[in-house]
Each structure stands twice: as C-alpha cells, then as structure tokens.
Design an enzyme around this catalytic site. Structure first.
Site, PDB file in Angstrom:
ATOM      1  N   ASP A  35       0.826  -1.207   0.000  1.00 36.52           N
ATOM      2  CA  ASP A  35       0.000   0.000   0.000  1.00 36.52           C
ATOM      3  C   ASP A  35       0.865   1.264   0.000  1.00 36.52           C
ATOM      4  O   ASP A  35       1.759   1.419   0.844  1.00 36.52           O
ATOM      5  CB  ASP A  35      -0.888  -0.003   1.249  1.00 36.52           C
ATOM      6  CG  ASP A  35      -2.200   0.706   1.048  1.00 36.52           C
ATOM      7  OD1 ASP A  35      -2.371   1.369   0.021  1.00 36.52           O
ATOM      8  OD2 ASP A  35      -3.065   0.592   1.930  1.00 36.52           O
ATOM      9  N   ASP A  36       0.613   2.169  -0.950  1.00 39.20           N
ATOM     10  CA  ASP A  36       1.259   3.488  -1.009  1.00 39.20           C
ATOM     11  C   ASP A  36       2.771   3.431  -1.229  1.00 39.20           C
ATOM     12  O   ASP A  36       3.483   4.360  -0.860  1.00 39.20           O
ATOM     13  CB  ASP A  36       0.974   4.286   0.275  1.00 39.20           C
ATOM     14  CG  ASP A  36      -0.450   4.809   0.351  1.00 39.20           C
ATOM     15  OD1 ASP A  36      -1.257   4.463  -0.528  1.00 39.20           O
ATOM     16  OD2 ASP A  36      -0.767   5.551   1.288  1.00 39.20           O
ATOM     17  N   CYS A  56      -6.526   4.037  -3.625  1.00 45.01           N
ATOM     18  CA  CYS A  56      -6.523   2.595  -3.354  1.00 45.01           C
ATOM     19  C   CYS A  56      -7.577   1.775  -4.103  1.00 45.01           C
ATOM     20  O   CYS A  56      -7.246   0.899  -4.889  1.00 45.01           O
ATOM     21  CB  CYS A  56      -6.688   2.357  -1.854  1.00 45.01           C
ATOM     22  SG  CYS A  56      -5.289   2.929  -0.869  1.00 45.01           S
ATOM     23  N   HIS A  79      -9.691  -2.794  -1.388  1.00 46.10           N
ATOM     24  CA  HIS A  79      -9.656  -1.727  -0.397  1.00 46.10           C
ATOM     25  C   HIS A  79     -10.534  -2.039   0.811  1.00 46.10           C
ATOM     26  O   HIS A  79     -11.728  -2.323   0.673  1.00 46.10           O
ATOM     27  CB  HIS A  79     -10.115  -0.408  -1.004  1.00 46.10           C
ATOM     28  CG  HIS A  79     -10.192   0.715  -0.004  1.00 46.10           C
ATOM     29  ND1 HIS A  79      -9.067   1.301   0.527  1.00 46.10           N
ATOM     30  CD2 HIS A  79     -11.243   1.332   0.582  1.00 46.10           C
ATOM     31  CE1 HIS A  79      -9.420   2.234   1.377  1.00 46.10           C
ATOM     32  NE2 HIS A  79     -10.737   2.277   1.435  1.00 46.10           N
ATOM     33  N   ASP A 128       0.239  -0.143  -5.028  1.00 42.40           N
ATOM     34  CA  ASP A 128      -1.029   0.192  -5.686  1.00 42.40           C
ATOM     35  C   ASP A 128      -1.051   1.561  -6.367  1.00 42.40           C
ATOM     36  O   ASP A 128      -1.862   1.811  -7.253  1.00 42.40           O
ATOM     37  CB  ASP A 128      -2.224   0.032  -4.737  1.00 42.40           C
ATOM     38  CG  ASP A 128      -2.134   0.894  -3.490  1.00 42.40           C
ATOM     39  OD1 ASP A 128      -1.077   1.513  -3.245  1.00 42.40           O
ATOM     40  OD2 ASP A 128      -3.135   0.942  -2.738  1.00 42.40           O
ATOM     41  N   HIS A 129      -0.171   2.456  -5.987  1.00 37.25           N
ATOM     42  CA  HIS A 129       0.003   3.760  -6.651  1.00 37.25           C
ATOM     43  C   HIS A 129       1.215   4.419  -6.020  1.00 37.25           C
ATOM     44  O   HIS A 129       1.778   3.920  -5.051  1.00 37.25           O
ATOM     45  CB  HIS A 129      -1.235   4.662  -6.497  1.00 37.25           C
ATOM     46  CG  HIS A 129      -1.843   4.612  -5.129  1.00 37.25           C
ATOM     47  ND1 HIS A 129      -1.205   5.113  -4.005  1.00 37.25           N
ATOM     48  CD2 HIS A 129      -3.007   4.079  -4.681  1.00 37.25           C
ATOM     49  CE1 HIS A 129      -1.952   4.897  -2.943  1.00 37.25           C
ATOM     50  NE2 HIS A 129      -3.051   4.261  -3.328  1.00 37.25           N
TER      51      HIS A 129
END
Length: 493
Positions: A41-42, A80, A134, A331-332
């Site tokens: 995540d992130d 997300c 998410h 995810d990004h």
C-alpha cells in the site's frame, strides 16, 4: 500407420484438450506454476533497486535481482480502491465505474470474473490476506479463504489511551468507514520497541508463512495474495526500522511548490494526512514535520521490505520458489512534499508511477530492467499467460509476457491514468517523452483544461507548457493519440 491407431491418437488428443479446458495453450494442472502475489500500500518506486541508495530495501532488491523490474509502470487511478479494482478485474476505471472508496465493483460490473476467480476456475486454490481490495470492499467470490490476521496499528499506550477517550461511549462498529477512520486516528507517525508481529504487517507476514506451509502439503496449484499495509499512513513501525535512518541525512523534496501554470484540477489538498492528530488542519508543514514524515515513510518501507523477505525466504525454504511466479506491486505512488503535496490523488508522475517486479519460472530476463510502458490492467492477462490459462474476453490490458524474454523489445507507446475532480475527469497519458492530461467535463466531454510536461526537459513536472504557442502541434498530436488509444495502445509485432 493403421487407421485404428490414427483414430486412437486423434481421440486421445481431443480428450487432452477437454481435460485442460479446450485451450491448447493451457498447461496441465500438475505443471502449472503457483503465484505469490504481493501488494504493498502506497509504495512509491523509491527503493534501492530503483536507484534510491538512501532507502534500505535489501529483500525487494534481491527479488529484482532475480526477476524483471519495470521502470515505467503505471496505475490506472492514484487511489486505493479504483487502482486495486482495476488491477483485479483487468478493467479501467471508466469500465468498472469505481472512482472512489465507497463503490464496490459488484454493484457496477456484477458478473466480472476477477483475476483470482479466473485462476480458481482452472484448478487453483486462492488464498488472500491483508489488503488486496480496499478495506471493507473485499470480494468473497475471489477467494477460497481469507484468514483474519491479528496485530494492531498503534502500539504506544498513550496513543491508544487517546483513541479510547475520543471513542468513549460510541459504537464505532456501526459507523461508516470515514467516521470510524477519523475517530480512531492518532498521530501520523509512531515508533515502538516491539516485535514485528505486534504490528499488523508483521502478523500478515506470519500468516503468509503459515499459509505457504499448508499449501505445500496440497498438490493443488495455488494463488496466494499477500497485501501489506505499510507504508500507508500512519507511519508506524518497530523502532529498529526507524534506527536504520539518520534524520540529519534525510532530504526534503526539491520542488515544494505547485507546477507553474497548473490548473486547479491538477492539485489536491493532501488527502487524509490532515486528519491525523498531530497534523495541521490547514496551512503548510514545518520542515521538521516534513522530515518526521519522510523518516516515518522510509522506516515503514524497510519494515515492509523485511516482512516481504520473511515470506520469500519461506517460499525458498519450502522449495516452492522454482515453480512459483512472484509479482510485487505498489497500488500507486505517493507524494512526500513534492509540489507542496502529500498522499496521492493526482495524475502527476509521483502518484501514477508504481513499483512493479516479476519473477517467473524459466524467464530469461533475470536481473534486468525494462523501460517498456506497462499498466496495471496488463497484470491480469500476464499472469494468466504465464500460467497457461485462457484470457477472458473482457480484459482491457495486454500481457507483457514477451518482455520477460526480451525486456527492451518495442512495446506500447503510452500508458493511461485518470482522476476525477467533481464535475471533471482528468485523463492522463504517459508517452516516452511527455505526460499529457486533458480535464474533460464529465457530462459533455468538453475539454476545460490541459496539462503538458516534457520529461526530457522537466522530469519533475514543474512547468505546465500546454498553453505555450510553440506546443500547439504537440498538444494536437497527443490529444488525438489520447482519444484513439484510451482503451489501450497497440503493441508492435
């Protein structure tokens, strides 16, 4: 050859096609590779293997050294749920209609076959844990099992006491996730001298190891999805990971200002960061607050790296590594003060560019880096391709399996992302040289603003040159390309 023998051979061949689902490219169950699917995540592509010598990520670096690293991989939307939904369905956000953190794709594309469902349909056991979809938007149809993982976020007694005081007398379980999330947030960072497993990500790693041991006993091929939460806010990790970094050596972002001539739609007001108890409700952060956040982010990256290392070590110890596809993705991206911003929620390179590493049995491009433009919608068809499974007709991406043999071969001329801002949608295209974004009215389709960044001259995207007279021809060409290739650019033969 006798006629009977020919007939018998023909019947055996037809029977074999039936047994593998009627697809001659589909591998037999006993020879199919497993899949270890690691989501983070992130996580922005600021890792040792991406050239960031100030980050300690030895286990991810080791995976990259035995796999293929994609230097120009992009998510479909930098937040997300839309990003993860797009990856897991193989559809772009305009097709899933998931642009926020509230909409479940089963309401908009109820019958879509997800990535793990496709593997389950062809004999795989699908196990998930941590964060794959998410938060509360998990999809039961996508898993054979999704074990609950223990472990907490915050650990310090004073932080937990403050949260208890804020929620005293309230039924938090009945609140929606936005209310619950705001009430249960403490400070944006925390370091505690505790074992890894007391934090949730450490517990996720332990569950992944347990699942691998159980799957080893099963002759069924598996798809194991492990979703780590850090470095998502809050930046909480055991103290030993904070101690890996000297605060005095940490540097602030160089471009702590909005891009010149950027439209208002391009910017965001920090997302969730302001909801944390030690963050200002408005205004800028002090240099010391920025350093604290950067330090916390780096510590969480190293914490997650250690947890990934534990899982990969167990995969090897169990002698499963040689027949397992390992894919790692964030995810990004994420802003750490760039453009005076934090979090994600934009179409900038900082938010849309993602880390992506894959290792597959028998691949030729071990330890290589590819500059090919790839997208998250490409992951679904790629994993099916590598496992010898048929590709569902709905997919909007392209298998990048050929890049595992020749990572520098000609590939797609562009990758695409998007981000909604109320009444407008920003459609963004990354080409070899440019990032071009059109902000379109969501009802009429009329272009209300544009962005153009020349990455040869301005890799940090500090100057929007879309309105300059000498760029009219470039803008016209890129606008036509965006319209023509939005659903996916063609890969050269």
């Amino acid at each position: 050859m006798p006629v009977l023998s020919r007939f018998a051979l023909l019947m055996l061949f037809c029977l074999s096609l039936v047994l593998v689902g009627g697809n001659s490219n589909e591998l037999r169950a006993e020879s199919r590779p497993n899949v270890l699917f690691i989501a983070v995540d992130d996580l922005r592509p600021e890792l040792g293997c991406y050239g960031a010598s100030h980050i300690q990520s030895p286990h991810i670096d080791q995976l990259a050294a035995s796999g293929l690293l994609f230097n120009r991989a992009y998510c479909q939307q930098a937040v997300c749920s839309p990003s993860r939904t797009s990856l897991m369905t193989g559809l772009r956000p305009d097709s899933t209609k998931v642009y926020d953190l509230d909409t479940h794709f089963r309401k908009t594309v109820p019958d879509v076959v997800t990535l793990t469902q496709q593997f389950m349909k062809h004999g795989y056991k699908s196990i998930g844990m941590g964060k794959i979809y998410h938060g509360s938007l998990n999809d039961k149809a996508s898993w054979d099992a999704y074990p609950t993982v223990r472990g907490r976020g915050y650990q310090l007694p004073e932080t937990l006491a403050g949260i208890r005081e804020r929620t005293k007398g309230l039924d938090v379980k009945k609140m929606n996730w936005r209310q619950r999330s705001k009430l249960t947030r403490g400070p944006a960072t925390e370091m505690a001298d505790v074992p890894d497993k007391q934090y949730r990500d450490g517990a996720i790693a332990e569950q992944a190891i347990k699942s691998l041991r159980e799957l080893k006993q099963n002759q069924q091929p598996f798809f194991l999805a492990v979703g780590f939460l850090k470095p998502h806010l809050p930046f909480v990790a055991p103290q030993k990971y904070w101690d890996l970094y000297d605060r005095r050596q940490i540097k602030l972002a160089e471009n702590r200002f909005p891009p010149e001539n950027a439209p208002k739609f391009a910017l965001t007001n920090w997302g969730e960061l302001r909801n944390y108890s030690d963050m200002p409700a408005k205004g800028d952060l002090t240099d010391e607050q920025q350093l604290q956040l950067r330090h916390g982010y780096y510590a969480c990256v190293s914490f997650t790296d250690a947890n990934i290392g534990k899982v990969l070590d167990e995969l090897q110890r169990l002698e499963l590594d040689e027949n397992t596809i390992v894919i790692l993705w964030g995810d990004h991206g994420w802003k750490l003060g760039e453009h005076n911003g934090w979090c994600k929620h934009t179409n900038f390179e900082n938010d849309t560019r993602v880390p992506l590493i894959i290792r597959a049995p028998g691949m030729q491009a071990q330890g290589k880096t590819s500059e090919a433009l790839v997208e998250f919608v490409d992951i679904y068809p790629t994993l099916c391709d590598l496992a010898g499974l048929p590709l569902p007709a709905h997919l909007e991406g392209t298998s990048f399996k050929p890049l595992l043999s020749n990572p520098q071969r000609p590939w797609k001329p562009a990758a695409f992302s998007q981000y909604p801002r109320g009444r407008v949608m920003g459609y963004s295209m990354k080409t070899d040289r440019y990032r071009y974004t059109e902000w379109q009215d969501r009802k009429s389709g009329k272009v209300v603003d544009r962005e153009l960044y020349d990455h040869r001259q301005d890799g940090a995207e500090n100057d929007n040159i879309a309105g300059q007279p000498d760029q009219k021809r470039v803008v016209k060409q890129l606008s036509a390309q965006l319209k023509k290739n939005w659903k996916g650019a063609v890969v050269p033969d």
